[in-house]
Design an enzyme around this catalytic site. Sequence first.
Site, mmCIF file in Angstrom:
data_model
loop_
_atom_site.group_PDB
_atom_site.id
_atom_site.type_symbol
_atom_site.label_atom_id
_atom_site.label_comp_id
_atom_site.label_asym_id
_atom_site.label_seq_id
_atom_site.Cartn_x
_atom_site.Cartn_y
_atom_site.Cartn_z
ATOM 1 N N LYS A 52 0.841 -1.200 0.000
ATOM 2 C CA LYS A 52 0.000 0.000 0.000
ATOM 3 C C LYS A 52 0.877 1.251 0.000
ATOM 4 C CE LYS A 52 -3.745 -2.585 2.083
ATOM 5 N NZ LYS A 52 -4.425 -3.032 3.299
ATOM 6 N N GLN A 96 -4.742 -2.289 9.539
ATOM 7 C CA GLN A 96 -4.576 -3.545 8.807
ATOM 8 C C GLN A 96 -5.156 -4.706 9.623
ATOM 9 O OE1 GLN A 96 -3.282 -3.942 5.608
ATOM 10 N NE2 GLN A 96 -4.008 -6.031 5.858
ATOM 11 N N ASP A 119 -11.086 2.301 4.047
ATOM 12 C CA ASP A 119 -11.351 0.874 3.818
ATOM 13 C C ASP A 119 -12.856 0.645 3.632
ATOM 14 O OD1 ASP A 119 -9.172 -0.802 3.594
ATOM 15 O OD2 ASP A 119 -8.853 -1.002 5.750
#
Length: 293
Positions: A52, A96, A119
Amino acid sequence: MKLIDGKAIANQIKAEIAAEVKKLQEQKGRTPHLAAILVGNDPASETYVANKEKSCKEVGMSSSVYKMPADITQEKLLETIEFINKDDEIDGLIVQLPVPKHIDVQKVIESIDPKKDVDGFHPVNVGRMTLGQDCYLPATPFGISMLLERYNIDTQGKNCVVVGRSNIVGTPMSILLSRNNPLANATVTLCHSKTKNLTEVCKSADILIAAIGRCEMITADYVREGATVIDVGMHRVEDKSRKSGFRLKGDVKFDEVSPLCEYITPVPGGVGPMTIVGLIMNTLKAFKGEIYK
Ligand code: NDP
């Protein structure tokens, strides 16, 4: 059979984003910034976060990683999220997953400011998605929608079968495909481990999306001739002939299924690269204040 080249499309979209970021930087005097919180030392999570960061760099965005030990307290983690929520120079924040078992993952997700939840996991964004309102879409279904769009794969009135109902892939994918808009309008069936006659249900699909987490479960028996197959699965399978010691396989038995398909995504190089693009796209939207004014 036509291969859906996720890597090529991802590169194309990243180039478009890079051009936009460059322009915006001139106007706003800074670049979009994505922050990632990484708890513990899970190698797969470390790789995802590194990828990322790399993608941010490629498009001219900045990023930062907040690394925390596996035994961090929930309180300390929530404090860090609160700190980032208040930082005006940070546009997007992801934690994460998975996080260690002693941490309440839902609490973590709900403590992220929905405006920074790139997200798309916060209930506010999930609710807005369900209502068809502007929101940050979860990265993987967002990436798959972009792939279908770029390949002009018509979904309207098509039978779409999604196998897997996780909150991050299967469920949002089924919602997106059933929305009332020209890039969706599909008739959607959402399958899971209790679905009866899964083979027959899958065989009725014009578009079959496998997000099961079971290596090569979808064999030729599940696929009708002329279907489009999107393989979300990602499995590391030991391969001593490779330097890395493994190779990636999907939820679909590619060699057997691909000759039947009109379109199919490979693993690797299909959905994976598009997931990161979904995240980058959301970060750009956050920077532009496109969703929440
Ligand atoms: P989850 O494990 O959270 O969900 C799996 C789903 O599959 C569940 O809904 C489960 O049903 C269903 N399922 C399991 N076994 C069967 C079966 N035998 N028949 C029918 N349904 C079944 O997985 P995720 O959604 O997180 O991920 C799915 C896959 O996608 C994984 O391989 C993951 O690594 C990969 N992935 C890839 C990404 C990418 O960027 N390429 C991004 C995210 C995930 P039930 O609900 O009943 O338990």
